[in-house]
Motif scaffolding. Structure first.
Motif, PDB file in Angstrom:
ATOM      1  N   SER A   1       0.847  -1.184   0.000  1.00 46.99           N
ATOM      2  CA  SER A   1       0.000   0.000   0.000  1.00 46.99           C
ATOM      3  C   SER A   1       0.884   1.235   0.000  1.00 46.99           C
ATOM      4  O   SER A   1       1.965   1.241   0.580  1.00 46.99           O
ATOM      5  N   LYS A   2       0.428   2.287  -0.634  1.00 49.29           N
ATOM      6  CA  LYS A   2       1.206   3.528  -0.666  1.00 49.29           C
ATOM      7  C   LYS A   2       1.070   4.292   0.644  1.00 49.29           C
ATOM      8  O   LYS A   2       1.882   5.129   0.958  1.00 49.29           O
ATOM      9  N   ARG A   3       0.014   3.997   1.383  1.00 49.39           N
ATOM     10  CA  ARG A   3      -0.231   4.676   2.653  1.00 49.39           C
ATOM     11  C   ARG A   3       0.168   3.765   3.806  1.00 49.39           C
ATOM     12  O   ARG A   3       0.280   2.563   3.646  1.00 49.39           O
ATOM     13  N   ARG A   4       0.351   4.348   4.952  1.00 44.49           N
ATOM     14  CA  ARG A   4       0.724   3.588   6.149  1.00 44.49           C
ATOM     15  C   ARG A   4      -0.436   3.647   7.148  1.00 44.49           C
ATOM     16  O   ARG A   4      -0.277   4.103   8.274  1.00 44.49           O
ATOM     17  N   ASP A   5      -1.581   3.154   6.720  1.00 54.43           N
ATOM     18  CA  ASP A   5      -2.781   3.225   7.543  1.00 54.43           C
ATOM     19  C   ASP A   5      -2.719   2.330   8.772  1.00 54.43           C
ATOM     20  O   ASP A   5      -3.365   2.622   9.774  1.00 54.43           O
ATOM     21  N   PHE A   6      -1.994   1.258   8.703  1.00 54.22           N
ATOM     22  CA  PHE A   6      -1.899   0.374   9.863  1.00 54.22           C
ATOM     23  C   PHE A   6      -0.793   0.834  10.807  1.00 54.22           C
ATOM     24  O   PHE A   6      -1.006   0.902  12.012  1.00 54.22           O
ATOM     25  N   ALA A   7       0.367   1.159  10.274  1.00 55.76           N
ATOM     26  CA  ALA A   7       1.489   1.539  11.128  1.00 55.76           C
ATOM     27  C   ALA A   7       1.310   2.920  11.748  1.00 55.76           C
ATOM     28  O   ALA A   7       1.733   3.150  12.883  1.00 55.76           O
ATOM     29  N   ASP A   8       0.683   3.842  11.031  1.00 63.19           N
ATOM     30  CA  ASP A   8       0.570   5.214  11.531  1.00 63.19           C
ATOM     31  C   ASP A   8      -0.868   5.678  11.729  1.00 63.19           C
ATOM     32  O   ASP A   8      -1.087   6.776  12.219  1.00 63.19           O
ATOM     33  N   GLY A   9      -1.849   4.895  11.327  1.00 62.51           N
ATOM     34  CA  GLY A   9      -3.232   5.365  11.368  1.00 62.51           C
ATOM     35  C   GLY A   9      -4.123   4.514  12.260  1.00 62.51           C
ATOM     36  O   GLY A   9      -3.709   4.051  13.331  1.00 62.51           O
ATOM     37  N   ALA A  10      -5.316   4.294  11.788  1.00 63.34           N
ATOM     38  CA  ALA A  10      -6.331   3.572  12.565  1.00 63.34           C
ATOM     39  C   ALA A  10      -5.925   2.134  12.865  1.00 63.34           C
ATOM     40  O   ALA A  10      -6.403   1.543  13.839  1.00 63.34           O
ATOM     41  N   GLY A  11      -5.050   1.576  12.076  1.00 58.51           N
ATOM     42  CA  GLY A  11      -4.625   0.195  12.269  1.00 58.51           C
ATOM     43  C   GLY A  11      -3.809  -0.051  13.516  1.00 58.51           C
ATOM     44  O   GLY A  11      -3.668  -1.194  13.959  1.00 58.51           O
ATOM     45  N   ARG A  12      -3.271   1.000  14.121  1.00 57.98           N
ATOM     46  CA  ARG A  12      -2.487   0.834  15.353  1.00 57.98           C
ATOM     47  C   ARG A  12      -3.341   0.240  16.471  1.00 57.98           C
ATOM     48  O   ARG A  12      -2.812  -0.322  17.431  1.00 57.98           O
ATOM     49  N   MET A  13      -4.648   0.343  16.321  1.00 59.30           N
ATOM     50  CA  MET A  13      -5.564  -0.224  17.318  1.00 59.30           C
ATOM     51  C   MET A  13      -5.358  -1.734  17.450  1.00 59.30           C
ATOM     52  O   MET A  13      -5.645  -2.313  18.495  1.00 59.30           O
ATOM     53  N   LEU A  14      -4.827  -2.380  16.416  1.00 65.45           N
ATOM     54  CA  LEU A  14      -4.621  -3.825  16.459  1.00 65.45           C
ATOM     55  C   LEU A  14      -3.581  -4.233  17.489  1.00 65.45           C
ATOM     56  O   LEU A  14      -3.582  -5.379  17.941  1.00 65.45           O
ATOM     57  N   LEU A  15      -2.688  -3.329  17.848  1.00 66.29           N
ATOM     58  CA  LEU A  15      -1.637  -3.680  18.795  1.00 66.29           C
ATOM     59  C   LEU A  15      -2.191  -4.000  20.179  1.00 66.29           C
ATOM     60  O   LEU A  15      -1.778  -4.972  20.805  1.00 66.29           O
ATOM     61  N   ASP A  16      -3.097  -3.175  20.673  1.00 63.86           N
ATOM     62  CA  ASP A  16      -3.579  -3.399  22.034  1.00 63.86           C
ATOM     63  C   ASP A  16      -5.082  -3.219  22.197  1.00 63.86           C
ATOM     64  O   ASP A  16      -5.598  -3.350  23.300  1.00 63.86           O
ATOM     65  N   GLY A  17      -5.793  -2.944  21.140  1.00 62.58           N
ATOM     66  CA  GLY A  17      -7.236  -2.695  21.232  1.00 62.58           C
ATOM     67  C   GLY A  17      -8.033  -3.877  21.747  1.00 62.58           C
ATOM     68  O   GLY A  17      -9.042  -3.701  22.436  1.00 62.58           O
ATOM     69  N   ALA A  18      -7.579  -5.073  21.461  1.00 63.97           N
ATOM     70  CA  ALA A  18      -8.309  -6.262  21.911  1.00 63.97           C
ATOM     71  C   ALA A  18      -8.153  -6.478  23.410  1.00 63.97           C
ATOM     72  O   ALA A  18      -8.933  -7.213  24.015  1.00 63.97           O
ATOM     73  N   TYR A  19      -7.141  -5.837  24.025  1.00 63.16           N
ATOM     74  CA  TYR A  19      -6.873  -6.033  25.448  1.00 63.16           C
ATOM     75  C   TYR A  19      -7.386  -4.890  26.312  1.00 63.16           C
ATOM     76  O   TYR A  19      -7.298  -4.954  27.526  1.00 63.16           O
ATOM     77  N   ARG A  20      -7.883  -3.848  25.682  1.00 56.53           N
ATOM     78  CA  ARG A  20      -8.395  -2.707  26.439  1.00 56.53           C
ATOM     79  C   ARG A  20      -9.788  -3.011  26.986  1.00 56.53           C
ATOM     80  O   ARG A  20     -10.574  -3.701  26.369  1.00 56.53           O
ATOM     81  N   ARG A  21     -10.072  -2.421  28.120  1.00 60.84           N
ATOM     82  CA  ARG A  21     -11.401  -2.581  28.712  1.00 60.84           C
ATOM     83  C   ARG A  21     -12.413  -1.738  27.939  1.00 60.84           C
ATOM     84  O   ARG A  21     -13.507  -2.187  27.660  1.00 60.84           O
ATOM     85  N   GLU A  22     -12.026  -0.528  27.590  1.00 61.34           N
ATOM     86  CA  GLU A  22     -12.912   0.392  26.888  1.00 61.34           C
ATOM     87  C   GLU A  22     -12.232   0.811  25.582  1.00 61.34           C
ATOM     88  O   GLU A  22     -11.082   1.252  25.600  1.00 61.34           O
ATOM     89  N   VAL A  23     -12.958   0.689  24.497  1.00 63.30           N
ATOM     90  CA  VAL A  23     -12.453   1.108  23.195  1.00 63.30           C
ATOM     91  C   VAL A  23     -13.522   1.993  22.567  1.00 63.30           C
ATOM     92  O   VAL A  23     -14.704   1.675  22.606  1.00 63.30           O
ATOM     93  N   GLU A  24     -13.072   3.097  21.979  1.00 63.08           N
ATOM     94  CA  GLU A  24     -14.018   4.022  21.348  1.00 63.08           C
ATOM     95  C   GLU A  24     -14.619   3.365  20.096  1.00 63.08           C
ATOM     96  O   GLU A  24     -13.880   2.914  19.222  1.00 63.08           O
TER      97      GLU A  24
END
Length: 151
Positions: free
Chosen positions: A105-128
């Motif tokens: 991909s030409k964009r870095r949507d996972f490394a710098d954007g919304a995709g960063r949620m994959l790192l710890d979003g599943a372990y958070r108690r509250e997620v927006e």
């Protein structure tokens, strides 16, 4: 001296009728019909496959009750799809995993954007929910692309 032969005009035989066509035309019609049927079958199969892949993604997220469970489901689906690209993809962790998701991909949507949620979003108690919705759209596009339905 012999009597002259009476000469008459040459009469041509009648032109062949257009029906029934010659066997070659029947073969050509059958070949064209077979090509049309094969293309129709292939497109129909491809559309069904695309719909089935979309359904897998949507049903997995519908089964997740909380936003953090949705992030976990998204992560699992992306890891499954990632194995189609690289058999070792499901073993990647952290930034390496996000870089892998951005590969191609030409964009870095996972490394710098919304995709960063994959790192710890599943372990958070509250997620927006808004952040999960942004991740959902991004992940869905990548999932469909990697599973061969997003072409």
């Amino acid at each position: 001296m012999a009597a002259p032969l009476p000469l008459r005009d040459v009469h041509l035989p009648p032109a062949p009728s257009w029906w029934p066509p010659a066997p070659g035309w029947w073969l050509l019609a059958a070949a064209l019909l077979a090509v049309v049927a094969a293309v129709w079958f292939w497109r129909r199969r491809r559309a069904r496959r695309h719909a089935a892949i979309e359904r897998v993604f949507d049903q997995a997220l519908a089964a997740a009750e909380t936003p953090s469970a949705q992030v976990a489901a998204i992560s699992e689906l992306l890891r499954r799809a990632g194995r189609r690209r690289d058999p070792q993809a499901d073993r990647l962790q952290g930034e390496a995993w996000l870089e892998f998701l951005d590969r191609g991909s030409k964009r870095r949507d996972f490394a710098d954007g919304a995709g960063r949620m994959l790192l710890d979003g599943a372990y958070r108690r509250e997620v927006e929910p808004a952040r999960v919705a942004a991740l959902h759209d991004l992940a869905r596009r990548r999932f469909l692309q990697w599973m061969g339905a997003g072409r």
